[in-house]
Design an enzyme around this catalytic site. Structure first.
Site, PDB file in Angstrom:
ATOM      1  N   LYS A  24       5.798  43.742  57.640  1.00 20.24           N
ATOM      2  CA  LYS A  24       6.674  42.676  56.745  1.00 20.24           C
ATOM      3  C   LYS A  24       5.642  42.624  55.479  1.00 20.24           C
ATOM      4  CE  LYS A  24       6.741  39.281  55.459  1.00 20.24           C
ATOM      5  NZ  LYS A  24       6.803  39.106  53.787  1.00 20.24           N
ATOM      6  N   GLU A  64      -7.622  38.992  56.685  1.00 17.29           N
ATOM      7  CA  GLU A  64      -8.128  39.499  55.567  1.00 17.29           C
ATOM      8  C   GLU A  64      -7.652  38.775  54.461  1.00 17.29           C
ATOM      9  OE1 GLU A  64     -10.361  42.104  55.541  1.00 17.29           O
ATOM     10  OE2 GLU A  64      -9.950  43.157  57.462  1.00 17.29           O
ATOM     11  N   CYS A  94      -8.505  40.857  45.833  1.00 20.56           N
ATOM     12  CA  CYS A  94      -9.327  39.912  46.854  1.00 20.56           C
ATOM     13  C   CYS A  94     -10.590  40.209  46.494  1.00 20.56           C
ATOM     14  CB  CYS A  94      -8.808  40.137  48.244  1.00 20.56           C
ATOM     15  SG  CYS A  94      -9.147  41.771  48.875  1.00 20.56           S
ATOM     16  N   GLU A 140     -10.125  30.192  44.661  1.00 16.61           N
ATOM     17  CA  GLU A 140      -9.651  31.650  44.155  1.00 16.61           C
ATOM     18  C   GLU A 140      -8.608  31.375  42.996  1.00 16.61           C
ATOM     19  OE1 GLU A 140      -7.218  33.768  46.638  1.00 16.61           O
ATOM     20  OE2 GLU A 140      -8.478  35.560  46.272  1.00 16.61           O
TER      21      GLU A 140
HETATM   22  P1  NAD Z   1       0.387  34.825  50.959  1.00 13.28           P
HETATM   23  O1  NAD Z   1      -0.372  34.656  52.049  1.00 13.28           O
HETATM   24  O2  NAD Z   1       1.347  34.035  50.392  1.00 13.28           O
HETATM   25  O3  NAD Z   1       1.392  36.170  51.603  1.00 13.28           O
HETATM   26  C1  NAD Z   1       0.888  37.014  52.346  1.00 13.28           C
HETATM   27  C2  NAD Z   1       2.070  37.574  53.355  1.00 13.28           C
HETATM   28  O4  NAD Z   1       2.131  36.649  54.164  1.00 13.28           O
HETATM   29  C3  NAD Z   1       3.513  38.058  52.523  1.00 13.28           C
HETATM   30  O5  NAD Z   1       4.021  39.089  53.108  1.00 13.28           O
HETATM   31  C4  NAD Z   1       4.292  36.765  52.951  1.00 13.28           C
HETATM   32  O6  NAD Z   1       5.579  37.019  53.053  1.00 13.28           O
HETATM   33  C5  NAD Z   1       3.583  36.557  54.392  1.00 13.28           C
HETATM   34  N1  NAD Z   1       3.865  35.126  54.804  1.00 13.28           N
HETATM   35  C6  NAD Z   1       4.401  33.850  53.964  1.00 13.28           C
HETATM   36  N2  NAD Z   1       4.201  33.010  54.964  1.00 13.28           N
HETATM   37  C7  NAD Z   1       4.051  33.225  56.131  1.00 13.28           C
HETATM   38  C8  NAD Z   1       4.077  32.477  57.223  1.00 13.28           C
HETATM   39  N3  NAD Z   1       4.152  31.310  57.528  1.00 13.28           N
HETATM   40  N4  NAD Z   1       3.616  33.381  58.348  1.00 13.28           N
HETATM   41  C9  NAD Z   1       3.563  34.682  58.334  1.00 13.28           C
HETATM   42  N5  NAD Z   1       3.397  35.230  57.179  1.00 13.28           N
HETATM   43  C10 NAD Z   1       3.801  34.617  56.076  1.00 13.28           C
HETATM   44  O7  NAD Z   1      -0.603  35.690  50.064  1.00 13.28           O
HETATM   45  P2  NAD Z   1      -0.022  36.736  48.686  1.00 13.28           P
HETATM   46  O8  NAD Z   1      -0.170  35.654  47.620  1.00 13.28           O
HETATM   47  O9  NAD Z   1       0.966  37.434  48.784  1.00 13.28           O
HETATM   48  O10 NAD Z   1      -1.478  37.325  48.310  1.00 13.28           O
HETATM   49  C11 NAD Z   1      -2.624  37.014  47.766  1.00 13.28           C
HETATM   50  C12 NAD Z   1      -3.782  36.681  48.724  1.00 13.28           C
HETATM   51  O11 NAD Z   1      -4.069  37.753  49.450  1.00 13.28           O
HETATM   52  C13 NAD Z   1      -4.959  36.269  47.795  1.00 13.28           C
HETATM   53  O12 NAD Z   1      -5.537  35.021  48.362  1.00 13.28           O
HETATM   54  C14 NAD Z   1      -5.872  37.397  48.185  1.00 13.28           C
HETATM   55  O13 NAD Z   1      -7.311  37.296  47.963  1.00 13.28           O
HETATM   56  C15 NAD Z   1      -5.476  37.843  49.536  1.00 13.28           C
HETATM   57  N6  NAD Z   1      -5.907  39.216  49.852  1.00 13.28           N
HETATM   58  C16 NAD Z   1      -6.821  39.314  50.575  1.00 13.28           C
HETATM   59  C17 NAD Z   1      -7.216  40.706  50.957  1.00 13.28           C
HETATM   60  C18 NAD Z   1      -8.307  41.218  51.758  1.00 13.28           C
HETATM   61  O14 NAD Z   1      -8.550  42.297  52.160  1.00 13.28           O
HETATM   62  N7  NAD Z   1      -9.262  40.221  52.205  1.00 13.28           N
HETATM   63  C19 NAD Z   1      -6.598  41.838  50.273  1.00 13.28           C
HETATM   64  C20 NAD Z   1      -5.536  41.348  49.417  1.00 13.28           C
HETATM   65  C21 NAD Z   1      -5.067  40.162  48.988  1.00 13.28           C
END
Ligand code: NAD
Length: 524
Positions: free
Chosen positions: A188, A261, A295, A393
């Site tokens: 997804k 992650e 991240c 963040e």
């Molecule tokens: P997000 O949590 O908003 O979304 C991530 C994913 O989760 C998307 O595909 C989204 O559609 C899905 N999602 C949303 N609501 C959900 C739910 N209720 N249940 C399951 N899935 C759901 O994050 P974002 O804004 O897309 O990404 C940015 C964040 O990701 C930042 O905090 C960044 O630090 C983190 N990140 C971490 C890593 C790592 O390796 N640690 C890598 C990249 C990004």
């Protein structure tokens, strides 16, 4: 579509999007479309299929039906698919880079990091999986009498939920070890970047992955995510800490394992003896890669008093000089933020910092003249510890710099955070750098590099502590998380149930044996 259609970069065509739409798994072909935006302009790239929870169920069912035949193939046979993927990703990089940039708004050089990452991950797991999955002999209960071995089985169907910031890497680099371990995958991708995930799917199929072993469902995360977590055998989630908490709780209720992650608030330490030429250049990359939407990028700098003034002056001048703007070539250094939501967050952190008395040394402004979501590289000092940009963040090009009196204070400030993802230490004394690194509470620490050294060391685990998550990607750990271990023990001679022997005597004999056992080094 109400909004104007985005002009496509040269390696993409409208027919590509029709083809990619056909790769989404959906029961009905009359699902609504969901606009996907090009951050450089705010125009619409295309409308991707808005899947429903029933589509997730269909994808998981098909994946589940196809998984056993895939798992039954020899590991070397599965590995050949990933080796071909390596070559195809390099061959088709122009298309991939155009699409990553179109959907995410990042610069070409930062998009290329994603191609590099997928190739490095495919090479590593493509040639190491057989060995990592090999069954292992372990010490049996009693040497010579018990033969024990551990086997690795795939978990079944792995659900991958990915964010938008590294849309190619995070769609495919966790899928590679999951598939190589013999699992099927349902992905997804983020709402903002579905087409990159779909192009990766097309390339994976061209490399030879059987059709039903890898599925993609596109659309709203809050609707599809819970349905996916409910149905799969393992959840690999990358995204924000807030969503990660919900996903981990749902996986826990289902008793399925997961890796999370999540976000970071990553520190970078400049020690008194650092080479400032290297440290300034390194800190620029660590802070502003992908406009800070990485991240593992740095958001907090702690600089020793001995070099603080010179470092700050040089760092601010270099940050102010970065070339920000839209381009599908390698001629601009920093791209756009991904969306209005991301721009709003960055602006609110900087407004809060200003209100609380922080000094803005450079940047601090959106750049609507470049595109709707561009924001200048921004360097702050005098940021109070409870400011939003100090403890949460930002995920944008906003950095705070703080003076510290000693290395010990730098380490204490670095560890004063609920996050624990990545850190960076700059010093000319490698031994000191390695020692300081071990004192920092982060899953990865880079000495004289911002993040690439650890991220690119794909043989070593990578992941966060505290609010930055649980579990690790990369290395054997990043593959074994997608397996169930099974212990098989063969008892060659009976030990405890000898008929006719008094159990009290037996207990005494065993007590003597245990005492002896501890004293014989090779039996321990
Ligand atoms: P997000 O949590 O908003 O979304 C991530 C994913 O989760 C998307 O595909 C989204 O559609 C899905 N999602 C949303 N609501 C959900 C739910 N209720 N249940 C399951 N899935 C759901 O994050 P974002 O804004 O897309 O990404 C940015 C964040 O990701 C930042 O905090 C960044 O630090 C983190 N990140 C971490 C890593 C790592 O390796 N640690 C890598 C990249 C990004």
């Amino acid at each position: 579509m109400d909004r104007q259609s985005a002009t496509l970069p040269v390696h993409l065509s409208r027919t590509l999007f029709d083809r990619l739409d056909g790769l989404v798994t959906a029961i009905a072909d009359d699902r609504d479309g969901r606009p996907v935006e090009a951050p450089f302009t705010g125009n619409v790239v295309s409308e991707v299929v808005e899947c429903a929870p029933q589509d997730v169920a269909l994808a998981v069912d098909r994946a589940s039906d196809a998984q056993q035949a895939w798992a039954d193939r020899e590991p070397a046979d599965r590995a050949r698919v990933v080796q071909r993927l390596h070559d195809l990703v390099l061959d088709r990089q122009d298309e991939l880079l155009d699409l990553v940039q179109l959907e995410s708004g990042k610069s070409r050089a930062h998009a290329f990091e994603e191609v590099l990452d997928v190739a490095a991950t495919a090479r590593y797991y493509g040639y190491r999986t057989e060995k990592i999955l090999d069954s292992e002999r372990r010490r049996g209960m009693v040497a010579g009498l018990t033969r024990t071995e551990v086997h690795r089985h795939p978990v079944g169907v792995v659900g991958i939920i990915a964010p938008w910031n590294y849309p190619l890497t995070l769609a495919i680099s966790d899928a590679i070890p999951a598939l190589l371990a013999g699992n099927a995958v349902v992905l997804k991708p983020a709402e903002q970047t579905p087409y990159t995930a779909l192009l990766a799917t097309e390339i994976l199929r061209e490399a030879g992955i059987p059709h039903d072993v890898f599925h993609v469902v596109t659309g709203d995360g809050a609707t599809l995510g819970p349905a996916l977590v409910e149905a799969v055998d393992y959840v690999s989630f990358t995204g924000s800490t807030a969503t990660g908490r919900e996903v981990a709780a749902a996986a826990g209720r289902n008793l399925v394992d997961c890796s999370m992650e999540l976000g970071g608030k990553n520190p970078l330490l400049v020690l008194a003896d650092a080479d400032l030429d290297r440290a300034v250049r390194g800190a620029l990359g660590a802070c502003f890669t992908n406009a800070g939407q990485l991240c593992i990028s740095t958001e907090r700098l702690y600089v020793d008093d001995a070099v603080y003034d010179e470092f700050l002056e040089r760092f601010v001048a270099a940050a102010a000089d970065l070339d920000v703007g839209p381009s599908y070539d390698y001629d601009r250094e920093i791209g756009s933020l991904v969306s209005k939501a991301q721009l709003d967050k960055v602006e609110s952190h900087v407004a809060d910092a200003r209100e609380r008395g922080a000094t803005v040394h450079c940047g601090g402004q959106a750049r609507p003249d470049l595109g709707p979501y561009f924001y200048e590289p921004t360097v702050l000092t005098d940021l109070p510890k409870d400011a939003d940009a100090a403890c949460e963040e930002t995920f944008g090009p906003v950095i705070s710099v703080e003076r510290v009196d000693s290395t010990a204070e730098a380490v204490a400030r670095a560890n004063d955070s609920e996050y624990g993802l990545n850190a960076s230490v700059w010093t000319e004394d490698e031994k000191l750098g390695r020692a300081v690194a071990r004192d920092i509470d982060c899953g990865t620490v880079n000495v004289n590099e911002g993040y690439l050294a650890s991220w690119g060391s794909v043989d070593a685990p990578m992941g966060g502590r505290g609010k930055s998550g649980i579990g690790r990607r990369h290395g054997p750990e990043g593959l074994l998380r997608f397996t169930e271990s099974q212990t098989v023990s063969v008892q060659r001679h009976p030990l405890f149930d000898a008929v006719g022997i008094d159990s009290g005597l037996q207990a005494k004999a065993l007590t003597a044996l245990l005492r002896l056992w501890r004293r014989v080094p090779f039996l321990r």
